[in-house]
Structures are given as C-alpha cells and as structure tokens.
Design an enzyme around this catalytic site. Sequence first.
Site, PDB file in Angstrom:
ATOM      1  CE  LYS A 139      11.645 -21.863 -16.117  1.00  0.00           C
ATOM      2  NZ  LYS A 139      12.359 -22.741 -15.223  1.00  0.00           N
ATOM      3  CD  GLU A 151       5.436 -25.328 -18.683  1.00  0.00           C
ATOM      4  OE1 GLU A 151       5.103 -25.795 -17.567  1.00  0.00           O
ATOM      5  OE2 GLU A 151       6.606 -25.267 -19.074  1.00  0.00           O
ATOM      6  CG  HIS A 182       6.159 -23.161  -8.176  1.00  0.00           C
ATOM      7  ND1 HIS A 182       5.308 -24.163  -8.537  1.00  0.00           N
ATOM      8  CD2 HIS A 182       5.437 -22.020  -8.185  1.00  0.00           C
ATOM      9  CE1 HIS A 182       4.112 -23.643  -8.764  1.00  0.00           C
ATOM     10  NE2 HIS A 182       4.157 -22.351  -8.545  1.00  0.00           N
ATOM     11  NE  ARG A 219      21.157 -24.655 -12.005  1.00  0.00           N
ATOM     12  CZ  ARG A 219      20.327 -25.259 -11.168  1.00  0.00           C
ATOM     13  NH1 ARG A 219      20.785 -26.177 -10.331  1.00  0.00           N
ATOM     14  NH2 ARG A 219      19.052 -24.983 -11.153  1.00  0.00           N
TER      15      ARG A 219
END
Length: 669
Positions: free
Chosen positions: A124, A208, A243, A299
């Site tokens: 990420k 974040e 999540h 993917r």
Amino acid sequence: MDRSKLYRRFRTLLIANRGEIACRVIRSARALGLRTVAVYSEADRDAMHVALADEAVLLGPARARDSYLNIERVIAAAKQTGAEAAHPGYGFLSENAEFAEACLAAGLVFVGPTAEMMTAMGSKSGSKALMERAGVPLVPGYHGEAQDEATLAEAANRIGFPVLVKASAGGGGRGMRVVNSAGELSAAITSAKREAKAAFGDDRMLIEKYVQNPRHIEVQIIGDSHGHLLSLWERECTLQRRHQKVIEEAPSPTLNATQRDTVCEAARKAAGAVNYVGAGTIEFVSDGKDVFFIEMNTRLQVEHPVTELITGVDLVEWQLRVAFGEALPLKQDEIRLNGHAIEARVYAENPQKNFMPSVGRIKTWRTPPEGDGLRIDAGYRSGDAVSPYYDAMLAKVIAWAPTREGAIEKLNRGLEGTDVRGIVTNIPFLSALVTHQNVRDNAIDTGFIERELKNLTAETGAARELELCAAVAAIVNAERAAARSEANSPWQTFGWQPVGRRQRVFSFRQGHEAPHTITLHYGRGPLTLSVGGRDIPFAISSADGAGFDLTLDGVKTRVASVIEGHELYLRTRNGRFDLHWVDPFGGESEEQVGEDKIVAPLPGTVVALLAEEGATLEKGAAILTLEVMKMEQTLRAPYAGVLKKLKCKVGDIVGEGVELAEVEPVAAS
Ligand code: ADP
C-alpha cells in the site's frame, strides 16, 4: 523483458486455489477448452474444486503454509501434471511476487501481472508513492519507510485524528485499526502489527486520515501485453464489517455520470503508471464528493461477478486470453454498462455470536435454480466439510436486474431460497441487510453494519402460533411418511382411534428461550392443536420432500420444513425459524451452557495473555486473545472475579472446548 516469454498460448492450467474461486476459474478455463489441474490440502481431499478439475494433486497438510501457500509444492504439482500455466485466484499466492517469479523460472505462464508490477503495486505504501507521482488523488497520510513509534505518532498528530493505522501488506481488513485519539495510538499499532505479522509476515504500517462516513468505490481494470488498458466501470462495496466487504454492487448507486468518468479515468491512470497487464482493481474511498486512491489489488477480486453481469464480459476468460498473449477483444467505448448487479457473500459464521466461524459438515446445500438474473458461485456441496483452516466463505449469491430495486429483490429471493444445514451461515443476516430500508435508499457508509448490528442480527421474531403449529404439523407429517410402509403403526389409523380423544404434548425451544408447549388432539374427530389456551383445527395437504400446505382455522399456507434429529428448520410466511424439539422421551436433559468457563470457542492459537494470575477482574475484562481462523478474538471474564489460573501460554494451539483460564467469582459486596 520480452513479453512473449511471459504470455503465450497454453493448454493445461493449474489453479493454485480452492473453494468457490477455484471452481469458478475451472468453469471458464474449460469453456476455452483447457485441461484443468486442481491442487488441494489434506483437509480438502473431497472438496468440490478437486472433483471439478480434470486432475488434482495433493500439496500437503491442511495448514495453508504447508499446502496452498507452499510455492515449491505448487510448482512441483504443475511439473508433475504437465501444466503450463498457473491461475492464482484471489488470496493465497495471488499477490505474491515470489510466486510469479517462481512460475516464470519454472517455465510456467503466471495468469496475472509480472512480479515487478505486483511489487510496485502490492504494498500500500509503495503504490501510494507511485500514485502521488502519477497525479492520482490520495488520502492524506504517511507511507514512509521509518517505522519507529515516534515517527508514526508524529505522523498521526500531523494528519489529525481520527486516523487509520493500516498494514502496508494488508488485505481483507486485517492489520487495520481506526484510532480516535493520541492515547489509543500505541496499543492500536501494537495489535495491528501483531495481526499483520501473523497474517502477512510483514508488520510495516502506514497511517491515513480516516475519511468520515466513507464509501468504498473501486474500478475494475484489465490490461493486455500489447499496451491496451481498459476500465470496466466501478463497483461500490460500502457495506462492510470490520473493513471486510459483505455486499457489493455495480454500478455504484452513489456516483453520477461525471464522477463515474472521473474515477474510471483515475483508475486507468493508476494502472497505466505501471503499464499494467492482467486483471486488477483500483480501490478508492470517497467522502461522497471526492474519491481518494487507497490501494490496488493486482488480481481478480471476490466481487468480480457484479462487473461481469453489467458488462457481459467473462473476466476469467479475458484473464486467460491476456495470458495467452492475445489482445483485449473490445475497445473502451465498447464496454457496456447494462442494468444493475449485486452480490452477497455467504459465510459459515454465526452473526448471533459475533460472527464466529462455524465449522463442521454441510448436511444440506440447496440453492435456487440459476438463470433469469440469478447466479450462484459456490465452492461447497451437500456433504462437504467446512474446516477451520481457511476463509469461511462458502459461496456468493449474485443477482442482476434492469434496476437496482429489481436486483435487490432478486438477490433477496436468491438468499431466501438458499438452504444450508449442518453449519450456521450468515444468510438470514444477509437477507436482513439487503432489504434494510437504508440499503434500499442507499443511505449507507462503511460503518452502517456496525451501527445497525443489533437489528440486523436480531433473532427471527419469536415463534408465534403459526410456527408452533407448523412445527407439530412437520413432525406429524414426517412420522406419517416414515410409517407409511410400516404395518400396525399407530399413524396408519391416525385420526380413527376408536377409544376416543387422545393427546400428545410437544415442547419446542427457540434459541435459549424457555420452551413453548403445544398439545395435539387426535383420535375421534378432527385434528386440533391447543396453543396459548386456544383450540385450532388443522390439516396437512400437498406434502412433498420440501414441505406441505398447512390449513389452520380454514386458512391454507405453505410451510417449508426440514427435520434433522431434534432440530426443525421451518420457513413460513413470517420467515425462517429454527426450533429445537425438546423430546420428553428422548432422555434429553437441558444442555449445560458453558458460558461461565473460559474455553476456546473453536480451535485456535493463543496470541496474547492480557491479565495475570491473581488479578482482580471486572466483568467483561479481557483475559486473553485467541486467533481463530485468522481473526483475533478476545476472551473476557464472564463475571467479576479473580483470575485463579491461566491454563495456556502464548503460542499454544488449542482445540475447541479446551479450558484456557479459570475465574473465581467474587460475591458482590
Ligand atoms: P484491505 O486491503 O485490508 O482490504 P483497504 O485499504 O482496501 O484494506 O481498506 C479496506 C476498507 O477500509 C476500505 O474498503 C474502506 O472502506 C476502509 N478504509 C480504508 N482506508 C480508509 C480511510 N483512509 N478512511 C476511511 N475508511 C477507509
């Protein structure tokens, strides 16, 4: 690198995965005329994907790292069977650059991007740096190399709380924590790091800004080895729990046409930054106005079928064609967007017990017929075992209709028609979720499920008169059917007893509630039931394997019923009802509910001890953390007391029902 070496025509495909995705890949591979090779672990000898493939190779023991994650064994299986290519599905080795490298080194085509693209986009942090340069909008955050606590804390303060601490290598929502204030940061980082280390072998974190009331928007993209790159519209996956996506749909009901074009363009820009080849997804989080890049998955995704249903494209077929070295068959302006599709993930888990995974054998697996807008991607059948070793997703129910409302209705009907017995599933929860007014109105954000959890997981309404009568009728019906061949059975002359009226008392329990009693009167005269002081005449007709018509007080209604031992599964016009028949002659005692003991609810690994022997505990105080099926679960004190003994240590692998700690209650003073 000469791409013709990477991508070329092949005839035999190995599928390095299991469950529904292995089955789904096999279907498209076969349609292209390929020979398919499955791989499996000792726990999956009889699994559906093994039965579907032309050939299958045992990889090793159940533990994923000894089987599905073992690169050497997967490559050896390909060599052994003459496979020339490997499709990784999702999860397991699908985003493992080392595996893509190993395939190349072994002369196999890897159905996916190159190892370099995967490495660039896989982390990420790395992908964010890349996107920043490509001018794709990012969530404000820290994605640097330095990982010491001071740096992370300083970054969090700079960004401003609430922040999201995320594993750079993360996936499936693991290794991620929302942190609301500076005081919670350190503990959140420690636990996220531990989860990430266990799940991905990498505990690097990024931070974040936590976008408030976020929506999850993602764009399907696919590139070929000739430099063409297409976006196949977006999906919205805002309905999440911890999540993790639960329901996904396409197109997004939130974006307008301009926003749709903007996000698709940003996605093409993102993938274009690495000249991406293969299927991939660019994920964004949106505050309802702007979209911010969060990550790319290199993917196929679980939710790819909703894109297939609105575009008419078979994404696995396209993945395989790209791997053959072919050019994509359509141009950007030829990608259709037709109607609306929505998908629900069916899991072996118990929403009433904090979504605890449910393991065991599936006794019944029955789904409604596919077609007419309904698609079911399943990886399990009747008789299959659900083991604790892998993700507990059993299948996906996907519906398409010209409108979103129509797709929701169709999905709900598909869910209601899906009967799975022997293990607990989240199907009733999914039904409650898709038909929730806020979902119908698209008035949701990613925290919606958590906030509505109580309503969404409420036990079906209390069994009413109709359900109790239906339960008795189901037993009478089953006993009659069983007795049909038996001469001299009392049921042969049921209703014609010359000795006058007789009665039989039934008692049913729903969940842990007190039992309900209902009396059946038979013998001379019509059948009647007494329930709650009322006598109701009843009759059974049109009985078949799936149920019967029940006439109560002259009103006829259909009841679907299955009886397994003492468990009755009913569906009436009021919904699903599970009832336990408390049989007075069955020698059954009320079960002991072991809620006072600290026992492992499922097989798992002890990952942390949170209290010391001798400590005084409040009711609900955390005692230890267990990792069960890749999810951490904290076991707590059932009452105020003293932690008398810890019967395990960190690293212990414990079986289901094993006592882990002893708490001695203290009398309230
Ligand atoms: P994973 O790879 O584990 O799935 P993601 O980075 O894709 O992790 O995030 C998973 C989900 O968490 C997203 O779908 C989104 O709903 C939520 N999320 C991620 N980043 C943020 C953020 N900065 N603010 C709010 N929600 C976020």
